[in-house]
Write a protein that holds these residues in place. Structure first.
Motif, PDB file in Angstrom:
ATOM      1  N   PHE A  56      19.345  67.005  41.234  1.00 45.55           N
ATOM      2  CA  PHE A  56      20.779  66.540  41.160  1.00 45.55           C
ATOM      3  C   PHE A  56      21.291  67.229  42.656  1.00 45.55           C
ATOM      4  CE2 PHE A  56      20.883  70.501  38.173  1.00 45.55           C
ATOM      5  CZ  PHE A  56      22.043  70.610  39.147  1.00 45.55           C
ATOM      6  N   ASP A  57      21.950  65.747  43.449  1.00 43.97           N
ATOM      7  CA  ASP A  57      22.397  66.326  44.573  1.00 43.97           C
ATOM      8  C   ASP A  57      23.484  66.134  44.211  1.00 43.97           C
ATOM      9  OD1 ASP A  57      22.321  67.767  47.127  1.00 43.97           O
ATOM     10  OD2 ASP A  57      20.356  66.177  48.028  1.00 43.97           O
ATOM     11  N   GLY A  58      24.474  66.536  45.760  1.00 46.89           N
ATOM     12  CA  GLY A  58      25.800  65.444  45.890  1.00 46.89           C
ATOM     13  C   GLY A  58      26.718  66.821  46.106  1.00 46.89           C
ATOM     14  N   GLY A  59      28.250  66.785  45.469  1.00 45.65           N
ATOM     15  CA  GLY A  59      28.348  67.811  45.260  1.00 45.65           C
ATOM     16  C   GLY A  59      27.736  69.521  44.973  1.00 45.65           C
ATOM     17  N   PHE A  60      26.438  69.475  44.526  1.00 42.93           N
ATOM     18  CA  PHE A  60      25.673  71.018  45.087  1.00 42.93           C
ATOM     19  C   PHE A  60      24.559  70.360  44.123  1.00 42.93           C
ATOM     20  CE2 PHE A  60      28.099  70.869  40.122  1.00 42.93           C
ATOM     21  CZ  PHE A  60      26.939  70.795  39.732  1.00 42.93           C
ATOM     22  N   THR A  61      23.571  71.010  44.653  1.00 41.33           N
ATOM     23  CA  THR A  61      22.040  70.705  44.807  1.00 41.33           C
ATOM     24  C   THR A  61      21.174  71.907  43.163  1.00 41.33           C
ATOM     25  OG1 THR A  61      22.110  70.100  46.870  1.00 41.33           O
ATOM     26  CG2 THR A  61      19.736  70.810  45.845  1.00 41.33           C
ATOM     27  N   VAL A 111      21.750  63.111  28.648  1.00 44.84           N
ATOM     28  CA  VAL A 111      21.457  63.971  29.206  1.00 44.84           C
ATOM     29  C   VAL A 111      21.993  64.844  30.078  1.00 44.84           C
ATOM     30  CG1 VAL A 111      21.047  67.298  28.749  1.00 44.84           C
ATOM     31  CG2 VAL A 111      20.538  65.849  26.886  1.00 44.84           C
ATOM     32  N   VAL A 112      21.736  64.039  31.325  1.00 49.45           N
ATOM     33  CA  VAL A 112      21.724  64.201  32.280  1.00 49.45           C
ATOM     34  C   VAL A 112      23.202  63.398  32.845  1.00 49.45           C
ATOM     35  CG1 VAL A 112      21.386  64.448  34.757  1.00 49.45           C
ATOM     36  CG2 VAL A 112      19.647  65.303  33.094  1.00 49.45           C
ATOM     37  N   GLY A 113      23.062  62.309  32.608  1.00 53.99           N
ATOM     38  CA  GLY A 113      24.742  61.753  32.366  1.00 53.99           C
ATOM     39  C   GLY A 113      24.849  61.969  31.643  1.00 53.99           C
ATOM     40  N   ASP A 114      25.633  62.707  30.248  1.00 57.03           N
ATOM     41  CA  ASP A 114      26.925  62.977  30.372  1.00 57.03           C
ATOM     42  C   ASP A 114      26.821  64.044  31.219  1.00 57.03           C
ATOM     43  OD1 ASP A 114      27.905  63.612  27.512  1.00 57.03           O
ATOM     44  OD2 ASP A 114      27.332  66.190  27.680  1.00 57.03           O
ATOM     45  N   PHE A 115      26.297  65.335  31.478  1.00 54.21           N
ATOM     46  CA  PHE A 115      26.680  66.250  32.540  1.00 54.21           C
ATOM     47  C   PHE A 115      26.644  66.017  33.361  1.00 54.21           C
ATOM     48  CE2 PHE A 115      25.076  69.361  35.951  1.00 54.21           C
ATOM     49  CZ  PHE A 115      25.449  70.216  35.528  1.00 54.21           C
ATOM     50  N   THR A 116      26.932  65.042  34.347  1.00 49.69           N
ATOM     51  CA  THR A 116      27.052  65.429  35.181  1.00 49.69           C
ATOM     52  C   THR A 116      28.636  63.875  35.451  1.00 49.69           C
ATOM     53  OG1 THR A 116      25.840  62.530  35.535  1.00 49.69           O
ATOM     54  CG2 THR A 116      24.630  64.172  36.636  1.00 49.69           C
ATOM     55  N   GLY A 117      28.452  63.047  34.606  1.00 55.22           N
ATOM     56  CA  GLY A 117      29.560  62.453  34.032  1.00 55.22           C
ATOM     57  C   GLY A 117      31.083  64.003  33.220  1.00 55.22           C
ATOM     58  N   LYS A 118      30.016  65.087  33.244  1.00 50.27           N
ATOM     59  CA  LYS A 118      31.339  66.192  32.713  1.00 50.27           C
ATOM     60  C   LYS A 118      31.976  66.651  34.176  1.00 50.27           C
ATOM     61  CE  LYS A 118      29.838  68.316  29.459  1.00 50.27           C
ATOM     62  NZ  LYS A 118      29.985  68.429  27.994  1.00 50.27           N
ATOM     63  N   ILE A 119      30.647  67.054  34.479  1.00 48.84           N
ATOM     64  CA  ILE A 119      31.618  67.496  35.914  1.00 48.84           C
ATOM     65  C   ILE A 119      32.196  67.080  36.915  1.00 48.84           C
ATOM     66  CG2 ILE A 119      30.224  68.144  38.184  1.00 48.84           C
ATOM     67  CD1 ILE A 119      29.681  69.890  35.936  1.00 48.84           C
ATOM     68  N   ARG A 120      31.641  65.462  36.940  1.00 44.40           N
ATOM     69  CA  ARG A 120      33.114  64.359  37.778  1.00 44.40           C
ATOM     70  C   ARG A 120      34.370  65.135  36.870  1.00 44.40           C
ATOM     71  NH1 ARG A 120      30.118  60.350  36.768  1.00 44.40           N
ATOM     72  NH2 ARG A 120      28.834  61.075  38.365  1.00 44.40           N
ATOM     73  N   ARG A 121      34.407  64.753  35.574  1.00 43.76           N
ATOM     74  CA  ARG A 121      35.945  64.357  34.762  1.00 43.76           C
ATOM     75  C   ARG A 121      36.531  65.790  34.775  1.00 43.76           C
ATOM     76  NH1 ARG A 121      32.603  63.008  31.386  1.00 43.76           N
ATOM     77  NH2 ARG A 121      32.812  64.016  30.112  1.00 43.76           N
ATOM     78  N   GLU A 122      35.857  67.001  34.628  1.00 43.27           N
ATOM     79  CA  GLU A 122      36.531  68.390  34.529  1.00 43.27           C
ATOM     80  C   GLU A 122      36.398  69.270  35.892  1.00 43.27           C
ATOM     81  OE1 GLU A 122      34.479  70.676  31.595  1.00 43.27           O
ATOM     82  OE2 GLU A 122      34.377  68.833  30.094  1.00 43.27           O
ATOM     83  N   ARG A 124      36.136  67.738  39.667  1.00 40.16           N
ATOM     84  CA  ARG A 124      36.791  66.871  40.620  1.00 40.16           C
ATOM     85  C   ARG A 124      34.851  66.993  41.338  1.00 40.16           C
ATOM     86  NH1 ARG A 124      41.581  64.144  40.424  1.00 40.16           N
ATOM     87  NH2 ARG A 124      41.900  64.003  38.058  1.00 40.16           N
ATOM     88  N   ILE A 125      34.295  67.019  40.610  1.00 38.00           N
ATOM     89  CA  ILE A 125      32.930  67.140  41.557  1.00 38.00           C
ATOM     90  C   ILE A 125      31.453  65.088  41.542  1.00 38.00           C
ATOM     91  CG2 ILE A 125      31.050  68.309  42.767  1.00 38.00           C
ATOM     92  CD1 ILE A 125      32.666  71.017  41.596  1.00 38.00           C
ATOM     93  N   SER A 126      31.163  64.930  42.232  1.00 37.70           N
ATOM     94  CA  SER A 126      30.718  63.633  41.842  1.00 37.70           C
ATOM     95  C   SER A 126      29.334  64.087  42.404  1.00 37.70           C
ATOM     96  CB  SER A 126      30.983  62.775  42.775  1.00 37.70           C
ATOM     97  OG  SER A 126      30.185  62.199  43.421  1.00 37.70           O
TER      98      SER A 126
END
Length: 224
Positions: A56-61, A111-122, A124-126
Motif C-alpha cells: 500500500f502507498d499514499g499517506g504512508f508506505t 480485509v485491505v479494503g476495509d483497512f484503507t476505508g478505516k484509515i480514510r475515515r478515522e 483522514r489519510i488516503s
C-alpha cells in the motif's frame, strides 16, 4: 493548551488486526481472533503453506504479509464457501487447489479494503493498495518494500481460527506518527450490503404501491 492526539505505527497495526478479525469472522461465519501480544521482527517473509502479500502507498508506505498453515487456509476457505451456499462435497480438500488461493486472495482484498476505508475515515489519510498476491509455497521467501524507508519497522501478530488453527500477519512500514492538531468528525462507515438491501426494499415497496394503484384504478373503471 489543547491536548493533541498522536497515532503511531502500532495504532495503525491495531486497526489492520481489527480489519482482519472482523472481515474474516463475518465472511466465514466463524470466530477469528488475534493475540494481544505483538512481536518485533527484522524482516517480513512469505512462509509455507500459503502466503499472501499486499503493498500500500499514499499517506504512508507499507507491506502486509499473511502466512497461512494449510489447516487454517482450508478452514477459512471451506467456511466461506459453505456460507456462500456451496455443498461440502464440492469443496477442495487440498490447500494447493487454485480455488483455495482465489478465495483467500478475495478475503484479503476485502480485509485491505476495509483497512484503507478505516484509515480514510478515522485518520483522514488516503492510501491505496495493489491486488493481493496469493502463493502456495514450500519454502520461505523474504520480501521487502521497494522504497527507501528512513526508519523501517516490522511487526508480527498471530491469529487463531475457530478450530484453533494458526496464521500470521506481518506488517512492514516506516516508523511514523500522525498528530491530530484539530478536532474533526469521523465520516460514517458505509456498508455496501446495507445500501443494496435498502435499494431492494425501496424498489419492492414502489412496485407494490404501483400495483395497488393500478388495481384501484381498474376497480374504479369497473364501478366496483
Amino acid at each position: 493548551m489543547k491536548k493533541t492526539k498522536t497515532i503511531t505505527t502500532d495504532d495503525i497495526l491495531l486497526k489492520l488486526c481489527q480489519s482482519i478479525g472482523n472481515v474474516l469472522t463475518t465472511a466465514t461465519d466463524s470466530q477469528v481472533g488475534y493475540s494481544a501480544m505483538v512481536q518485533k521482527i527484522n524482516k517480513t517473509s512469505l512462509k509455507p503453506d500459503i502466503g499472501c502479500f499486499v503493498l500500500f502507498d499514499g499517506g504512508f508506505t507499507g507491506l502486509v504479509v499473511t502466512n497461512f498453515s494449510q489447516q487454517a487456509a482450508l478452514e477459512l476457505y471451506q467456511n466461506y464457501m459453505l456460507k456462500m451456499g456451496m455443498s461440502q462435497d464440492d469443496l477442495a480438500i487440498h490447500h494447493t487447489a487454485d480455488e483455495v488461493a482465489d478465495v483467500l486472495g478475495e478475503l484479503m482484498n476485502q480485509v485491505v479494503g476495509d483497512f484503507t476505508g478505516k484509515i480514510r475515515r478515522e485518520l483522514r489519510i488516503s492510501i491505496t493498495q495493489n491486488q493481493p498476491k496469493m502463493l502456495a509455497l514450500n519454502k520461505q521467501v523474504l520480501l521487502s518494500v521497494d522504497t527507501n524507508l528512513d526508519r523501517p519497522q516490522a511487526r508480527r501478530v498471530s491469529f487463531t481460527t475457530e478450530n484453533n488453527n494458526i496464521f500470521y500477519l506481518e506488517l512492514a512500514m516506516d516508523k511514523t506518527e500522525f498528530i491530530q492538531l484539530e478536532e474533526f468528525e469521523q465520516m460514517d462507515e458505509v456498508d455496501p450490503d446495507e445500501i443494496i438491501e435498502s435499494a431492494k426494499k425501496a424498489q419492492s415497496k414502489k412496485t407494490q404501491n404501483d400495483t395497488v394503484d393500478v388495481d384501484l384504478d381498474l376497480l374504479d373503471e369497473l364501478g366496483i
